[in-house]
Design a protein around this motif. Structure first.
Motif, PDB file in Angstrom:
ATOM      1  N   LEU A  25       0.830  -1.205   0.000  1.00 39.09           N
ATOM      2  CA  LEU A  25       0.000   0.000   0.000  1.00 39.09           C
ATOM      3  C   LEU A  25       0.865   1.257   0.000  1.00 39.09           C
ATOM      4  CD1 LEU A  25      -2.728  -1.142   2.555  1.00 39.09           C
ATOM      5  CD2 LEU A  25      -3.060  -0.735   0.112  1.00 39.09           C
ATOM      6  N   GLN A  26       1.930   1.246   0.787  1.00 38.09           N
ATOM      7  CA  GLN A  26       2.840   2.388   0.788  1.00 38.09           C
ATOM      8  C   GLN A  26       3.503   2.571  -0.570  1.00 38.09           C
ATOM      9  OE1 GLN A  26       5.269   1.422   4.345  1.00 38.09           O
ATOM     10  NE2 GLN A  26       4.539   3.348   5.188  1.00 38.09           N
ATOM     11  N   ALA A  27       3.866   1.461  -1.217  1.00 35.53           N
ATOM     12  CA  ALA A  27       4.489   1.530  -2.546  1.00 35.53           C
ATOM     13  C   ALA A  27       3.531   2.127  -3.573  1.00 35.53           C
ATOM     14  CB  ALA A  27       4.940   0.142  -2.981  1.00 35.53           C
ATOM     15  N   GLN A  31      -0.928   6.723   2.279  1.00 38.74           N
ATOM     16  CA  GLN A  31      -0.524   7.007   3.647  1.00 38.74           C
ATOM     17  C   GLN A  31      -1.327   6.092   4.571  1.00 38.74           C
ATOM     18  OE1 GLN A  31      -1.025  11.470   2.714  1.00 38.74           O
ATOM     19  NE2 GLN A  31       0.220  11.469   4.573  1.00 38.74           N
ATOM     20  N   ILE A  32      -0.662   5.548   5.582  1.00 32.94           N
ATOM     21  CA  ILE A  32      -1.299   4.575   6.472  1.00 32.94           C
ATOM     22  C   ILE A  32      -1.321   5.109   7.895  1.00 32.94           C
ATOM     23  CG2 ILE A  32      -1.280   2.210   7.340  1.00 32.94           C
ATOM     24  CD1 ILE A  32      -1.631   2.297   4.343  1.00 32.94           C
ATOM     25  N   LEU A  33      -2.512   5.150   8.466  1.00 30.57           N
ATOM     26  CA  LEU A  33      -2.670   5.498   9.876  1.00 30.57           C
ATOM     27  C   LEU A  33      -3.297   4.318  10.597  1.00 30.57           C
ATOM     28  CD1 LEU A  33      -2.575   7.628  12.181  1.00 30.57           C
ATOM     29  CD2 LEU A  33      -4.938   8.196  11.574  1.00 30.57           C
ATOM     30  N   ILE A  34      -2.607   3.809  11.611  1.00 29.27           N
ATOM     31  CA  ILE A  34      -3.115   2.725  12.447  1.00 29.27           C
ATOM     32  C   ILE A  34      -3.686   3.332  13.727  1.00 29.27           C
ATOM     33  CG2 ILE A  34      -2.554   0.622  13.727  1.00 29.27           C
ATOM     34  CD1 ILE A  34      -2.104   0.204  10.787  1.00 29.27           C
ATOM     35  N   VAL A  35      -4.956   3.078  13.979  1.00 32.75           N
ATOM     36  CA  VAL A  35      -5.581   3.463  15.250  1.00 32.75           C
ATOM     37  C   VAL A  35      -5.764   2.177  16.048  1.00 32.75           C
ATOM     38  CG1 VAL A  35      -7.575   4.525  16.358  1.00 32.75           C
ATOM     39  CG2 VAL A  35      -6.768   5.405  14.152  1.00 32.75           C
ATOM     40  N   HIS A  36      -5.198   2.124  17.240  1.00 29.09           N
ATOM     41  CA  HIS A  36      -5.207   0.862  17.976  1.00 29.09           C
ATOM     42  C   HIS A  36      -5.892   0.976  19.323  1.00 29.09           C
ATOM     43  CE1 HIS A  36      -2.064   1.961  20.917  1.00 29.09           C
ATOM     44  NE2 HIS A  36      -1.532   2.661  19.923  1.00 29.09           N
ATOM     45  N   GLY A  37      -6.483  -0.148  19.723  1.00 28.51           N
ATOM     46  CA  GLY A  37      -7.025  -0.284  21.055  1.00 28.51           C
ATOM     47  C   GLY A  37      -6.136  -1.214  21.873  1.00 28.51           C
ATOM     48  N   SER A  93       7.781   3.435  11.425  1.00 30.29           N
ATOM     49  CA  SER A  93       6.523   3.906  12.002  1.00 30.29           C
ATOM     50  C   SER A  93       6.798   4.989  13.034  1.00 30.29           C
ATOM     51  CB  SER A  93       5.747   2.741  12.640  1.00 30.29           C
ATOM     52  OG  SER A  93       6.445   2.211  13.748  1.00 30.29           O
ATOM     53  N   HIS A  94       5.783   5.808  13.268  1.00 26.46           N
ATOM     54  CA  HIS A  94       5.866   6.870  14.274  1.00 26.46           C
ATOM     55  C   HIS A  94       4.886   6.573  15.399  1.00 26.46           C
ATOM     56  CE1 HIS A  94       8.607   9.956  12.889  1.00 26.46           C
ATOM     57  NE2 HIS A  94       8.091   9.921  11.675  1.00 26.46           N
ATOM     58  N   MET A  95       5.365   6.571  16.635  1.00 22.02           N
ATOM     59  CA  MET A  95       4.478   6.469  17.796  1.00 22.02           C
ATOM     60  C   MET A  95       3.945   7.864  18.096  1.00 22.02           C
ATOM     61  SD  MET A  95       6.240   3.637  20.313  1.00 22.02           S
ATOM     62  CE  MET A  95       7.729   4.605  20.642  1.00 22.02           C
ATOM     63  N   MET A  96       2.754   8.142  17.601  1.00 29.29           N
ATOM     64  CA  MET A  96       2.243   9.508  17.605  1.00 29.29           C
ATOM     65  C   MET A  96       1.897  10.024  18.995  1.00 29.29           C
ATOM     66  SD  MET A  96       0.020   9.215  14.081  1.00 29.29           S
ATOM     67  CE  MET A  96      -0.670  10.857  14.186  1.00 29.29           C
ATOM     68  N   ASN A  97       1.667   9.119  19.947  1.00 27.84           N
ATOM     69  CA  ASN A  97       1.344   9.547  21.304  1.00 27.84           C
ATOM     70  C   ASN A  97       2.566   9.685  22.201  1.00 27.84           C
ATOM     71  OD1 ASN A  97      -0.993   7.660  20.231  1.00 27.84           O
ATOM     72  ND2 ASN A  97      -1.942   9.192  21.543  1.00 27.84           N
ATOM     73  N   ALA A  98       3.749   9.312  21.675  1.00 30.20           N
ATOM     74  CA  ALA A  98       4.943   9.254  22.519  1.00 30.20           C
ATOM     75  C   ALA A  98       5.330  10.620  23.083  1.00 30.20           C
ATOM     76  CB  ALA A  98       6.114   8.660  21.735  1.00 30.20           C
ATOM     77  N   SER A  99       5.126  11.672  22.305  1.00 33.78           N
ATOM     78  CA  SER A  99       5.546  13.007  22.751  1.00 33.78           C
ATOM     79  C   SER A  99       4.509  13.689  23.629  1.00 33.78           C
ATOM     80  CB  SER A  99       5.827  13.892  21.536  1.00 33.78           C
ATOM     81  OG  SER A  99       4.626  14.128  20.816  1.00 33.78           O
ATOM     82  N   THR A 132       2.351  10.568   8.782  1.00 34.05           N
ATOM     83  CA  THR A 132       2.109   9.441   7.876  1.00 34.05           C
ATOM     84  C   THR A 132       2.701   9.688   6.493  1.00 34.05           C
ATOM     85  OG1 THR A 132      -0.058  10.342   7.244  1.00 34.05           O
ATOM     86  CG2 THR A 132      -0.010   8.768   9.073  1.00 34.05           C
ATOM     87  N   GLY A 133       3.480  10.752   6.360  1.00 32.86           N
ATOM     88  CA  GLY A 133       4.038  11.086   5.049  1.00 32.86           C
ATOM     89  C   GLY A 133       5.022  10.057   4.539  1.00 32.86           C
ATOM     90  N   GLN A 134       5.945   9.636   5.400  1.00 32.97           N
ATOM     91  CA  GLN A 134       6.980   8.687   5.003  1.00 32.97           C
ATOM     92  C   GLN A 134       6.976   7.426   5.856  1.00 32.97           C
ATOM     93  OE1 GLN A 134       8.859   9.221   2.298  1.00 32.97           O
ATOM     94  NE2 GLN A 134       7.835  11.184   1.981  1.00 32.97           N
ATOM     95  N   SER A 135       6.065   7.327   6.789  1.00 35.60           N
ATOM     96  CA  SER A 135       6.033   6.169   7.674  1.00 35.60           C
ATOM     97  C   SER A 135       4.596   5.904   8.102  1.00 35.60           C
ATOM     98  CB  SER A 135       6.920   6.409   8.901  1.00 35.60           C
ATOM     99  OG  SER A 135       6.428   7.507   9.655  1.00 35.60           O
ATOM    100  N   VAL A 136       4.391   4.775   8.750  1.00 37.36           N
ATOM    101  CA  VAL A 136       3.075   4.421   9.264  1.00 37.36           C
ATOM    102  C   VAL A 136       2.845   5.164  10.580  1.00 37.36           C
ATOM    103  CG1 VAL A 136       1.656   2.539  10.181  1.00 37.36           C
ATOM    104  CG2 VAL A 136       3.096   2.158   8.164  1.00 37.36           C
ATOM    105  N   GLY A 137       1.714   5.812  10.703  1.00 35.60           N
ATOM    106  CA  GLY A 137       1.368   6.480  11.953  1.00 35.60           C
ATOM    107  C   GLY A 137       0.690   5.517  12.905  1.00 35.60           C
ATOM    108  N   LEU A 138       1.114   5.508  14.163  1.00 39.75           N
ATOM    109  CA  LEU A 138       0.512   4.665  15.196  1.00 39.75           C
ATOM    110  C   LEU A 138      -0.183   5.579  16.197  1.00 39.75           C
ATOM    111  CD1 LEU A 138       3.483   2.191  15.838  1.00 39.75           C
ATOM    112  CD2 LEU A 138       1.571   1.940  14.230  1.00 39.75           C
ATOM    113  N   CYS A 139      -1.469   5.429  16.328  1.00 41.60           N
ATOM    114  CA  CYS A 139      -2.274   6.376  17.100  1.00 41.60           C
ATOM    115  C   CYS A 139      -3.134   5.637  18.118  1.00 41.60           C
ATOM    116  CB  CYS A 139      -3.144   7.175  16.128  1.00 41.60           C
ATOM    117  SG  CYS A 139      -4.396   8.215  16.894  1.00 41.60           S
ATOM    118  N   ALA A 140      -2.956   5.930  19.391  1.00 46.33           N
ATOM    119  CA  ALA A 140      -3.807   5.355  20.436  1.00 46.33           C
ATOM    120  C   ALA A 140      -5.134   6.105  20.484  1.00 46.33           C
ATOM    121  CB  ALA A 140      -3.109   5.440  21.787  1.00 46.33           C
ATOM    122  N   SER A 141      -6.166   5.393  20.917  1.00 47.63           N
ATOM    123  CA  SER A 141      -7.515   5.979  20.937  1.00 47.63           C
ATOM    124  C   SER A 141      -7.743   6.761  22.232  1.00 47.63           C
ATOM    125  CB  SER A 141      -8.560   4.877  20.788  1.00 47.63           C
ATOM    126  OG  SER A 141      -8.379   3.870  21.764  1.00 47.63           O
TER     127      SER A 141
END
Length: 241
Positions: A25-27, A31-37, A93-99, A132-141
């Motif tokens: 999909l990236q190829a 852009q991929i955004l993962i929302v996880h529980g 991937s980016h841990m979007m909640n880390a900061s 999500t521009g160059q990597s997969v975004g990882l987003c907590a709910s």
């Protein structure tokens, strides 16, 4: 953009084929955004401190102690685990909640009924786009409430709200069953009339309730492709109006 919601049960069961699909999909320029529980682990931690899970219509009742547990499980355990798995398969991937940077904003659903549970009303779309521009975004709910407090958001509903606000091309609700099941068979398609009848007959229950409701909300908000499945390669159940 494709928004993929991953349930807590799926985090340790992602297959090499899943990660290969993400690469494909990236190829293709997606852009991929993962929302996880992280429901099962949150429940286990709650049980450990003597606070068993209470759910109403699939929504976890969350007091302040459970909100703290939820925050730590999602951002300190689940998200780093996902990040590690993506890295092991050669995917950045980016841990979007880390900061702890606020980018999801919510109002209370019904504080008297559910406690610290929110419904997303606004997102910082530019932040999501960059992450999500160059990597997969990882987003907590988890979202920021009206007074800056953290609110627990059902992950299916969070994925729908984010997908709708950023005008995603596709929403995939990834779960541990192959789709919406009726009499042990997967429904290839599910329309609103059938869903309402299944709700009335109590054949859609527990965690499938917010999933199906979120799926139809996504269609109402203009998301062209919405599915419930356990494999992003296979459609599972396509949600149609």
């Amino acid at each position: 953009m494709i928004v993929i919601k991953i349930g807590g049960n799926m985090v340790k069961n992602l297959t090499p084929a899943f990660f290969q699909s993400i690469k494909q999909l990236q190829a293709q320029g997606e852009q991929i955004l993962i929302v996880h529980g992280g429901g099962n682990l949150i429940s286990a931690c709650g049980n450990f401190v003597g606070q068993p899970a209470t759910k109403i219509n699939g929504i976890r009742v969350t007091d302040k102690q459970m909100m703290s547990i939820t925050d730590n499980v999602l951002t300190q355990i689940i998200q780093p685990e996902l990040h590690k798995q993506f890295a092991a398969h050669g995917i950045q991937s980016h841990m979007m909640n880390a900061s702890d940077y606020p980018f999801l904003f919510a109002d209370y659903v019904d504080q008297a009924k559910y406690g610290e549970v929110g419904q997303i009303k606004r997102v910082k779309a530019n932040y999501i786009d960059v992450m999500t521009g160059q990597s997969v975004g990882l987003c907590a709910s988890i979202a920021t409430g009206p007074d800056g407090q953290k609110l627990n958001v059902n992950a299916d509903m969070a994925a729908e709200a984010i997908a709708s606000i950023v005008h995603a091309d596709q929403l995939v609700l990834l779960t541990d069953v192959p789709g919406v099941m009726l009499d042990n068979q997967v429904l290839d398609q599910l329309n609103r009339d059938t869903a309402n009848q299944l709700f009335e007959d109590e054949k859609l229950i527990n965690g499938m309730v917010p999933k199906v409701k979120a799926a139809f909300q996504a269609l109402d908000n203009g998301i062209p492709e919405v599915s419930i499945t356990n494999d992003i390669i296979k459609v599972g159940t396509t949600i149609v109006l």
